[in-house]
Design a protein around this motif. Structure first.
Motif, PDB file in Angstrom:
ATOM      1  N   GLU A 108      -3.735   4.690   0.157  1.00 55.32           N
ATOM      2  CA  GLU A 108      -5.016   3.904  -0.129  1.00 55.32           C
ATOM      3  C   GLU A 108      -4.560   3.363  -1.484  1.00 55.32           C
ATOM      4  OE1 GLU A 108      -8.645   6.179  -1.112  1.00 55.32           O
ATOM      5  OE2 GLU A 108      -7.262   7.902  -0.983  1.00 55.32           O
ATOM      6  N   VAL A 112       0.774  -1.079  -0.130  1.00 56.01           N
ATOM      7  CA  VAL A 112      -0.217  -0.078   0.122  1.00 56.01           C
ATOM      8  C   VAL A 112       0.923   1.181  -0.015  1.00 56.01           C
ATOM      9  CG1 VAL A 112      -1.840   1.259   1.240  1.00 56.01           C
ATOM     10  CG2 VAL A 112      -1.984  -1.429   1.168  1.00 56.01           C
ATOM     11  N   VAL A 138      -5.636   9.121   6.590  1.00 54.19           N
ATOM     12  CA  VAL A 138      -5.460   7.836   5.659  1.00 54.19           C
ATOM     13  C   VAL A 138      -4.296   8.376   5.103  1.00 54.19           C
ATOM     14  CG1 VAL A 138      -6.664   6.813   3.776  1.00 54.19           C
ATOM     15  CG2 VAL A 138      -8.096   7.577   5.565  1.00 54.19           C
ATOM     16  N   LEU A 178      -6.775   0.468   2.979  1.00 52.32           N
ATOM     17  CA  LEU A 178      -6.399   1.635   3.741  1.00 52.32           C
ATOM     18  C   LEU A 178      -5.393   1.782   4.609  1.00 52.32           C
ATOM     19  CD1 LEU A 178      -9.885   3.078   4.143  1.00 52.32           C
ATOM     20  CD2 LEU A 178      -8.439   3.745   2.223  1.00 52.32           C
ATOM     21  N   GLU A 232     -10.989  -1.841  -1.235  1.00 52.95           N
ATOM     22  CA  GLU A 232      -9.603  -0.908  -1.112  1.00 52.95           C
ATOM     23  C   GLU A 232      -9.087  -1.459   0.185  1.00 52.95           C
ATOM     24  OE1 GLU A 232     -10.158   3.255  -1.090  1.00 52.95           O
ATOM     25  OE2 GLU A 232     -11.905   3.070   0.460  1.00 52.95           O
ATOM     26  N   GLN A 251      -6.922   0.738  -4.418  1.00 54.84           N
ATOM     27  CA  GLN A 251      -7.999   0.037  -4.959  1.00 54.84           C
ATOM     28  C   GLN A 251      -7.684  -1.359  -5.234  1.00 54.84           C
ATOM     29  OE1 GLN A 251      -9.105   2.224  -8.367  1.00 54.84           O
ATOM     30  NE2 GLN A 251     -10.621   3.529  -7.186  1.00 54.84           N
ATOM     31  N   ARG A 310      -3.228   4.022  -5.651  1.00 52.95           N
ATOM     32  CA  ARG A 310      -3.805   5.571  -6.371  1.00 52.95           C
ATOM     33  C   ARG A 310      -2.748   6.644  -6.204  1.00 52.95           C
ATOM     34  NH1 ARG A 310      -9.769   6.015  -3.067  1.00 52.95           N
ATOM     35  NH2 ARG A 310     -10.519   4.089  -4.251  1.00 52.95           N
ATOM     36  N   CYS A 322     -11.341  -3.317   2.969  1.00 56.79           N
ATOM     37  CA  CYS A 322     -12.713  -2.750   2.887  1.00 56.79           C
ATOM     38  C   CYS A 322     -13.403  -3.438   1.531  1.00 56.79           C
ATOM     39  CB  CYS A 322     -12.963  -1.358   2.513  1.00 56.79           C
ATOM     40  SG  CYS A 322     -12.136  -0.172   3.722  1.00 56.79           S
TER      41      CYS A 322
END
Length: 116
Positions: free
Chosen positions: A66, A12, A63, A81, A79, A68, A115, A95
């Motif tokens: 993040e 991430v 956060v 986080l 996603e 996806q 992202r 999530c």
């Protein structure tokens, strides 16, 4: 439950962002305090703030990263986080947005798309 969690978080935080670089330096110092009981992969961390510097994020809960989850068919079932508190990694949340696709961190690792 405790244990190191470097690969979960590193995916991430895989970017050139200077905040992400500072957070990656925290990863070797993380241990898992608790995981969500549903099996999704959400993990809550313990970290000794004396072992490594805080990331330049600021106070409070943020956060910090993040990503996806995108399947091979282009579906986006959820996603991941990464949250910080006071500049320190505090938890990783997985999530799910779909009841049709089983979203766990293990099954979703192939789908991570950070992202910008």
């Amino acid at each position: 439950m405790t244990g190191n969690l470097p690969s979960d978080v590193a995916d991430v935080l895989d970017s050139d962002n200077p905040v992400h670089a500072a957070l990656r330096r925290q990863v070797p110092h993380l241990s898992v305090r608790e995981r969500c009981s549903c099996g999704c992969g959400t993990a809550y961390f313990d970290l000794d703030p004396g072992a490594v510097m805080a990331a330049p994020i600021g106070p409070g809960t943020v956060v910090a990263a993040e990503a996806q989850l995108v399947t091979g068919t282009g579906e986006c079932p959820g996603e991941v986080l990464a949250f910080t508190q006071g500049g320190y990694l505090s938890w990783l949340e997985v999530c799910s947005w779909s009841d049709d696709v089983d979203v766990t961190l293990d099954s979703a690792r192939q789908w991570l798309r950070p992202r910008p």
